[in-house]
Scaffold this active site. Structure first.
Site, PDB file in Angstrom:
ATOM      1  N   LYS B 182       0.713  -1.067  -0.059  1.00 22.87           N
ATOM      2  CA  LYS B 182       0.145   0.064  -0.108  1.00 22.87           C
ATOM      3  C   LYS B 182       0.761   1.116  -0.153  1.00 22.87           C
ATOM      4  O   LYS B 182       1.774   1.519   0.867  1.00 22.87           O
ATOM      5  CB  LYS B 182      -0.966   0.075   1.185  1.00 22.87           C
ATOM      6  CG  LYS B 182      -1.926   1.377   0.886  1.00 22.87           C
ATOM      7  CD  LYS B 182      -2.401   1.629   2.363  1.00 22.87           C
ATOM      8  CE  LYS B 182      -1.812   2.662   3.054  1.00 22.87           C
ATOM      9  NZ  LYS B 182      -1.846   4.062   2.575  1.00 22.87           N
ATOM     10  N   GLY B 234       7.057   4.470   8.530  1.00 26.74           N
ATOM     11  CA  GLY B 234       5.854   5.528   8.756  1.00 26.74           C
ATOM     12  C   GLY B 234       6.234   6.341  10.085  1.00 26.74           C
ATOM     13  O   GLY B 234       7.209   5.935  10.709  1.00 26.74           O
ATOM     14  N   SER B 235       5.054   6.825  10.515  1.00 26.97           N
ATOM     15  CA  SER B 235       5.161   7.391  12.006  1.00 26.97           C
ATOM     16  C   SER B 235       5.401   6.445  13.098  1.00 26.97           C
ATOM     17  O   SER B 235       4.659   5.383  12.946  1.00 26.97           O
ATOM     18  CB  SER B 235       3.878   8.174  12.202  1.00 26.97           C
ATOM     19  OG  SER B 235       2.823   7.473  12.441  1.00 26.97           O
ATOM     20  N   THR B 236       5.817   6.862  14.246  1.00 25.69           N
ATOM     21  CA  THR B 236       5.856   6.032  15.330  1.00 25.69           C
ATOM     22  C   THR B 236       4.558   5.799  16.097  1.00 25.69           C
ATOM     23  O   THR B 236       4.210   4.689  16.210  1.00 25.69           O
ATOM     24  CB  THR B 236       7.019   6.799  16.607  1.00 25.69           C
ATOM     25  OG1 THR B 236       8.132   6.892  16.033  1.00 25.69           O
ATOM     26  CG2 THR B 236       6.835   6.000  17.754  1.00 25.69           C
ATOM     27  N   GLY B 239       3.232   2.998  14.012  1.00 28.38           N
ATOM     28  CA  GLY B 239       3.998   1.721  14.350  1.00 28.38           C
ATOM     29  C   GLY B 239       3.475   1.094  15.399  1.00 28.38           C
ATOM     30  O   GLY B 239       3.256  -0.102  15.485  1.00 28.38           O
ATOM     31  N   CYS B 290      12.856  10.391   7.948  1.00 22.43           N
ATOM     32  CA  CYS B 290      12.903  10.135   9.271  1.00 22.43           C
ATOM     33  C   CYS B 290      14.282  10.050   9.900  1.00 22.43           C
ATOM     34  O   CYS B 290      14.464  10.255  11.083  1.00 22.43           O
ATOM     35  CB  CYS B 290      12.518   8.473   9.321  1.00 22.43           C
ATOM     36  SG  CYS B 290      13.377   7.290   8.055  1.00 22.43           S
ATOM     37  N   GLU B 387       9.202  14.914  16.466  1.00 28.81           N
ATOM     38  CA  GLU B 387       9.651  14.866  15.070  1.00 28.81           C
ATOM     39  C   GLU B 387       8.882  15.946  14.311  1.00 28.81           C
ATOM     40  O   GLU B 387       7.783  15.908  14.186  1.00 28.81           O
ATOM     41  CB  GLU B 387       9.409  13.466  14.514  1.00 28.81           C
ATOM     42  CG  GLU B 387      10.076  13.294  13.054  1.00 28.81           C
ATOM     43  CD  GLU B 387      10.107  11.923  12.666  1.00 28.81           C
ATOM     44  OE1 GLU B 387       8.789  11.387  12.912  1.00 28.81           O
ATOM     45  OE2 GLU B 387      10.750  11.511  11.892  1.00 28.81           O
TER      46      GLU B 387
END
Lengths: 299, 477
Positions: B182, B234-236, B239, B290, B387
């Site tokens: 995706k 991707g983002s924490t 995640g 990142c 971030e």
């Protein structure tokens, strides 16, 4: 004199205690639980550790991490081997404890203890080899020197296997500390005594206090705060059943702990490197080589 | 008298973007089951580039079934045959590199200089590198007969759309897995062009499936019971959600998440090179990286000198049309991302950090943010902790190496760090102590397919690239 020899000597019981930060505290909760042998005969009252004991153990493990992970691999190997020497000296004691804990005959238990000591020696030899096996230089397409090397991930919570009270215990603890991590170990709930005695061995083996911290009690009760703890970097779920393991894995996601899921393991077989690498990070360091480029620049 | 740059636009005629695209399932482009579509826009102009089918749960199920069916044959192929497919893909990417670079710049907003010179060469290199592993897996150190896991569900971000695709798909296919990928909702196009590359390469149907969509599409994919492996970049926050989703399952998981990289400059560093490294570290891809060096840690004794050089250098950066070959700073990827950057910067100002932005004119349409510095930043400031994922650099100072290390490590993240010093022993000592997966010394933002990449702590787990990258796609027990 003669009277005394006819009388049976009353043995001296041992008060089993936790091993945390190189010391032998009782549980801060003051609680104990009955440990029995496989036939239900009382063996000892083991400490029933609390959440606070778990948190204290994390503090001790974190404090020890800098020194232990910073020690040379050779030095760690020497210390681990020293542990094996001490274990060998207490072979009879562990044979008795394993026989009681697992309902084995003396000779079968002796075999388990021998295998356990050999397992410890096996891991002692890994400390200064694993980096060469899993690290290395990377041939990048550019003028850089680039090296990947493994580093310990930090503080690891270890739920020791429930059934294999000594061989299983050592099989999950040794790889964690061989690679430079520090550990909080939750002993087999039903059979914690060999684990608590291991603490006495570790305390007399040059292993810095806090590198291994041993707790006894209810696995689910102690594991929950460890899995949720923000200062624990990884968790080995070997001693958790499927339902508990799932709960703990969800809690562990909160700070993205490294999770080793429970899996069927034959602890009598020689292990692979999985338990070593599960608690390692790979660090890649780049530096320009100053190679003469097409532009003719110099170093 | 200063010389002016003449406009040097790259032609977009090399790319033929269709008005609409379907999902790529089982070797065919198909509509979404519920007929949903979404538009993808060019962030530099807000022009609608195309309308793309939006995959729902039913489409995820279809794609996973296709991948499962394809897995049987694909995993049974001799490694040498799989290798040849991957080599073909690598070659076609090289042949179509210019087209893909322009496409990526249009859809993502990053400068053509970067897509052409960084993204695309690395994309091809990743396929070449892992192609070579496909027939050598028994030598990779994971046992004599390492097995693929099955169907890999992969979710990738919008900052390096095609490169992240390559990082995920190349090792998955080399090891014999099949893939459902995706792409991000703001950058689906290069993945759909990749589907066409798979067609040109003659890749068997169902081996690669592409499902454009939003977060819910990704969530369905991750949760699908017949997916054996989940890979996410991707983002924490997402995640962590994924880690909770796969808990208690047998799915193997790797996560490449956020970072708050420290770029440490010691007083003996070559200032000009360090300035270039700092600029590259935080302004490459508009800071939407990142592993960006978003925290500059500078030794107090050279702080003034360094900041002066840095501001001077930032004033020469050229912001504007990403298709112009002279452009250094392109567009922010989306309106949503721009508003996130803007609000974090406002928070930085409100908390009392001193803001300086490069004096550059922002185009009237599109999403733009000028290169920005925050000075007088403390470790407690939001701009030093969160971030930002934008062209915003927070500057902190230190006096001793130990202080630098302590500050660098004072973050839940652990992805990257930079060290600038001429003293070799200091590089090695500091590199040893930094808790980060990638350390660049006297350089920054270097990537290579042979080189493991990935984080410590909350930057995720697993490594991509190199021999290590194979492990994520193999049963190594």
């Amino acid at each position: 004199m003669s009277d005394k020899s006819e009388q049976q000597r009353l043995s001296v019981f041992k008060t089993y205690k936790l091993y945390v930060g190189g010391k032998f505290p009782r549980s801060e909760s003051g609680r104990v639980y009955e440990v029995t042998d496989s036939k239900g005969k009382w063996l000892a009252n083991a400490p029933l550790s609390s959440r606070k004991d778990a948190r204290d153990a994390v503090v001790a493990a974190r404090k020890a991490f800098g020194g232990w992970s910073g020690a040379t691999a050779y030095n760690r190997g020497q210390i681990l081997y020293r542990v094996a020497e001490m274990l060998e000296g207490r072979r009879d004691q562990f044979t008795r404890e394993v026989a009681d804990a697992e309902g084995l005959s003396k000779s079968k238990a002796a075999g388990v203890v021998d295998a356990t000591i050999d397992r410890w020696v096996w891991y002692a030899g890994w400390t200064d080899k694993i980096a060469q096996v899993v690290g290395g230089g990377n041939p990048v397409a550019g003028p850089f020197f680039n090296l990947s090397s493994p580093e310990p991930t930090g503080v690891v919570a270890v739920l020791a296997p429930q059934e294999s009270s000594f061989l299983g215990l050592v099989s999950v603890v040794a790889p964690v500390i061989a690679t430079g991590n520090t550990a909080i170990v939750v002993a087999s709930e039903k059979s914690p005594l060999p684990a608590l005695s291991l603490g006495e061995v570790l305390a007399t083996s040059d292993l810095p206090g806090g590198v291994v911290n041993l707790l006894s009690g209810r696995t689910a009760e102690i594991a929950a705060p460890l899995a949720a703890h923000q200062d624990v970097n990884a968790i080995d779920l070997a001693g958790a059943d499927d339902v508990l393991a799932k709960e703990l894995e969800i809690a562990a996601a909160d700070n993205l702990k490294r999770v080793l899921r429970p899996q069927p393991v034959d602890y009598t077989a020689t292990p692979g490197t999985e338990r070593l690498t599960a608690f390692l990070e790979t660090k890649t360091v780049w530096h320009p080589t100053g190679s003469l480029g097409a532009s003719g620049s110099s170093y | 008298m200063a010389f002016e740059y003449a406009p040097a636009p790259e032609s977009r005629s090399i790319v033929d973007i269709a008005p609409s695209y379907g999902l790529f399932i089982d070797g065919e482009f198909v509509e979404a089951a519920d007929g949903k579509v979404f538009k993808t826009v060019s962030p530099s102009t807000e022009e609608v580039l195309s309308e793309v089918a939006q995959a729902g749960a039913e489409d995820v199920d279809r794609a996973v079934k296709a991948a499962r069916k394809a897995f049987e044959k694909w995993s049974a192929l001799p490694g040498s045959e799989r290798a040849k497919y991957l080599f073909r893909i690598a070659r076609i990417i090289q042949e179509r590199a210019r087209e893909l670079a322009v496409l990526e710049t249009l859809d993502n907003g990053k400068p053509i200089k970067e897509t052409r010179d960084a993204d695309l060469p690395l994309v091809a290199a990743h396929f070449f590198y892992y192609a070579g592993w496909a027939d050598k897996l028994e030598h990779a150190g994971f046992g004599a007969a390492p097995r693929p896991l099955g169907v890999a569900g992969q979710v990738i971000p919008w900052n390096f759309p095609l490169l992240m695709l390559a990082w995920k798909i190349a090792p998955a296919l080399a090891t014999g897995n099949t893939v459902v990928l995706k792409p991000a909702e703001t950058t689906p196009l290069s993945a759909l062009f990749f589907a066409d590359i798979c067609r040109q390469a003659g890749l068997p149907k169902g081996v690669v499936n592409i499902l454009p969509g939003y977060g819910d599409t990704g969530a369905s994919l991750v949760a699908h019971p017949d997916v054996n492996k989940v890979a996410f970049t991707g983002s924490t926050a997402v995640g962590k959600e994924i880690a909770r989703t796969v808990a208690g399952s047998k799915k193997k998981l790797t996560l490449e998440l956020g970072g708050k990289g420290a770029n440490i400059v010691f007083d003996d560093a070559p200032i000009d090179q360090a300035v270039e490294g700092i600029v590259n570290g935080i302004f490459f891809n508009q800071g939407q990286v990142c592993c960006a060096g978003s925290r500059l840690l500078v030794q107090e004794s050279i702080q003034d000198e360094l900041l002066e050089s840095l501001k001077r250098r930032l004033s020469t950066l050229r912001l504007g049309d990403p298709l112009d070959k002279n452009t250094d700073i392109g567009a922010i990827n989306s309106a949503e991302q721009l508003s996130r950057i803007t609000s974090l910067v406002e928070q930085g100002e409100a908390e009392g950090a001193e803001r300086w932005s490069a004096p550059c004119e922002l185009p009237s349409s599109g999403y733009w943010f000028a290169p920005t510095l925050f000075m007088n930043v403390t470790q407690a400031h939001t701009v030093a902790r969160d971030e930002i994922f934008g062209p915003v650099l927070s500057v902190l100072s230190f006096r001793t190496p130990d202080e630098a290390v302590a500050k660098a490590n004072n973050t839940p993240y652990g992805l990257s760090a930079g060290i600038w010093t001429e003293k070799g022993s200091r590089i090695l000592a500091v590199a040893n102590k930094l808790r980060a997966g990638v350390i660049w010394s006297n350089t920054f933002n270097k990537f290579d397919p042979t080189s493991p990449f990935g984080g410590y702590k909350e930057s995720g787990f697993g490594r991509e690239g190199g021999r290590h990258g194979l492990e994520a796609y193999l049963d190594v027990r």
